[in-house]
Design an enzyme around this catalytic site. Structure first.
Site, PDB file in Angstrom:
ATOM      1  CG  ASP A 132      -0.364  -0.107   2.360  1.00 18.60           C
ATOM      2  OD1 ASP A 132       0.918  -0.171   2.421  1.00 18.60           O
ATOM      3  OD2 ASP A 132      -1.018  -0.149   3.557  1.00 18.60           O
ATOM      4  CB  SER A 133       4.790   1.676  -0.160  1.00 16.66           C
ATOM      5  OG  SER A 133       4.844   0.744  -0.931  1.00 16.66           O
ATOM      6  CG  ASP A 185       0.323  -4.189   1.987  1.00 17.56           C
ATOM      7  OD1 ASP A 185       0.504  -4.991   2.777  1.00 17.56           O
ATOM      8  OD2 ASP A 185       1.292  -3.250   1.960  1.00 17.56           O
ATOM      9  CE  LYS A 233       3.257  -6.234   3.826  1.00 15.60           C
ATOM     10  NZ  LYS A 233       2.745  -5.149   4.603  1.00 15.60           N
ATOM     11  CD  GLU A 264       0.270  -1.477   7.863  1.00 18.86           C
ATOM     12  OE1 GLU A 264      -0.135  -0.639   8.830  1.00 18.86           O
ATOM     13  OE2 GLU A 264       0.813  -1.271   6.837  1.00 18.86           O
ATOM     14  CD  GLU A 307       7.668  -0.404   7.701  1.00 18.25           C
ATOM     15  OE1 GLU A 307       6.563  -0.981   7.465  1.00 18.25           O
ATOM     16  OE2 GLU A 307       7.820   0.845   7.183  1.00 18.25           O
TER      17      GLU A 307
HETATM   18  O1  KIV Z   1       3.761  -1.160   1.592  1.00 15.61           O
HETATM   19  C1  KIV Z   1       4.766  -1.505   1.511  1.00 15.61           C
HETATM   20  O2  KIV Z   1       5.683  -1.216   0.855  1.00 15.61           O
HETATM   21  C2  KIV Z   1       5.262  -2.321   2.945  1.00 15.61           C
HETATM   22  C3  KIV Z   1       6.748  -2.405   2.931  1.00 15.61           C
HETATM   23  C4  KIV Z   1       7.336  -1.377   3.539  1.00 15.61           C
HETATM   24  C5  KIV Z   1       6.981  -3.779   3.801  1.00 15.61           C
HETATM   25  O3  KIV Z   1       4.316  -2.818   3.445  1.00 15.61           O
END
Ligand code: KIV
Length: 271
Positions: free
Chosen positions: A51-52, A90, A120, A122, A189
C-alpha cells in the site's frame, strides 16, 4: 499456466523451506506491469504490491488514502507480469480493521479480481479473528508488525518502534499469535535488529525485515527507494543501488534539448 511455469513458481511452502535451509528470502515492492516484469525476471522471490503505492504511485503523504479497488488495479497489473515470484498484496486501510467479515470479503476480492497469491495485513492480536477467517477460506496471510504505517496517526511519527521492553514483549507475543493463527510469514518494519533476530529465532515461519537488521530470514525494500527514484526518502536502513532520478532526469533533459533543437526526429526516425 503450463506445468513448467508452475514448477518454477515460488510458493509459501518454498519460503518455509528456505528458512529451514537458512537461505535468505528476497522481497521487493512493485505496483505495475513493466517494473514487475523486470523484478520477476531478475529472480526475486516475493513481490509485494504494497500500500506504499499510495505514497510512491499516487503522491499521498500516508498509506491511508489508497482504496481496495486501487490496490486491485495495481495488483492485477503485477500479476499479469509475474511468472516466478509469489505475489503478496496489502489489504489497504479500511478494508479489514475491526471487522473480520469485511476482512474476508476484501481478501476474496483481491484474490478473485487481481489473481494474487496471498494478502498482507498490519497488526497482531487485534487482527487474529480476521486472520482466522481469511485463512479458513484458503487464502495465505502474511503479518506485518513493528512500524505499521496504517497506524501512523496513532504512533504520531515514523521513528523506530519497540525500543522499550514492554512494546518489544508485546511484539514477540503478536508474532507468536500470527504464527499460531497460521500466517506463512511476517514483515517486521523499523525495529531494533536484536529484537528482530529474537523474533526470527522464536517463530518457525519466515520473518522478512525492513529496517530490522540482518538477523531475520529475508529483506524487503520499496523498489523506487532502492532504484533512487524517490530521492526525498532517505532512512538509515535504505541501500540505494542506483540513482534513477538523476538518470531519468538527464534522459528527459536530452530529449527536450533534441526536440527544441529540431534534432529529433532525424531522417532515419521518420516514415
Ligand atoms: O507497503 C509496503 O511497501 C510495505 C513494505 C514497507 C513492507 O508494507
Amino acid at each position: 499456466m503450463s506445468i513448467s511455469k508452475e514448477a518454477k513458481r515460488i510458493t509459501t511452502h518454498i519460503l518455509q523451506e528456505m528458512k529451514l535451509k537458512g537461505e535468505k528470502i528476497s522481497m521487493l515492492t512493485a505496483y505495475d506491469y513493466s517494473m514487475a516484469k523486470i523484478v520477476d525476471c531478475a529472480g526475486i522471490d516475493v513481490i509485494l504490491v504494497g500500500d506504499s503505492a499510495s505514497n510512491v504511485m499516487a503522491g499521498h503523504e500516508t498509506t491511508l488514502p489508497i482504496t481496495l479497488d486501487q490496490m486491485i488495479y495495481h495488483a492485477s497489473s503485477v500479476v499479469r507480469a509475474v511468472e516466478h515470484a509469489l505475489v503478496v498484496v496489502d489489504l489497504p486501510f479500511g478494508a479489514y480493521q475491526g471487522n473480520s467479515k469485511l476482512a474476508l470479503a476484501s481478501a476474496i476480492q483481491i484474490m478473485k479480481e487481481a489473481g494474487a497469491h496471498a494478502v498482507k495485513m498490519e497488526g497482531g492480536k487485534e487482527i487474529r479473528e480476521s486472520v482466522d477467517r481469511i485463512l479458513s477460506a484458503g487464502i495465505p496471510v502474511m503479518g506485518h508488525l513493528g512500524l505499521t504505517p496504517q497506524s501512523i496517526y496513532k504512533f504520531g511519527t515514523y521513528v523506530v518502534r519497540a525500543k522499550e521492553d514492554e512494546e518489544a514483549k508485546r511484539l514477540i507475543e503478536d508474532a507468536q499469535i500470527l504464527e499460531e493463527a497460521g500466517c506463512f510469514g511476517i514483515v517486521l518494519e523499523k525495529i531494533p535488529a536484536t529484537l528482530a533476530k529474537k523474533v526470527a529465532e522464536t517463530v518457525r515461519i519466515p520473518v522478512i525485515g525492513i529496517g530490522a537488521g540482518n538477523g531475520v530470514d529475508g529483506q524487503v525494500l520499496v523498489l523506487h527507494d532502492l532504484l533512487g527514484i524517490t530521492i526525498e526518502f532517505s532512512p538509515r536502513f535504505l541501500r540505494r543501488y542506483h540513482n534513477l532520478h538523476k538518470e531519468i532526469k538527464g534522459a528527459v533533459k536530452r530529449y527536450i534539448h533534441d526536440v527544441k533543437m529540431k534534432d529529433f526526429p532525424s531522417d532515419k526516425e521518420q516514415y
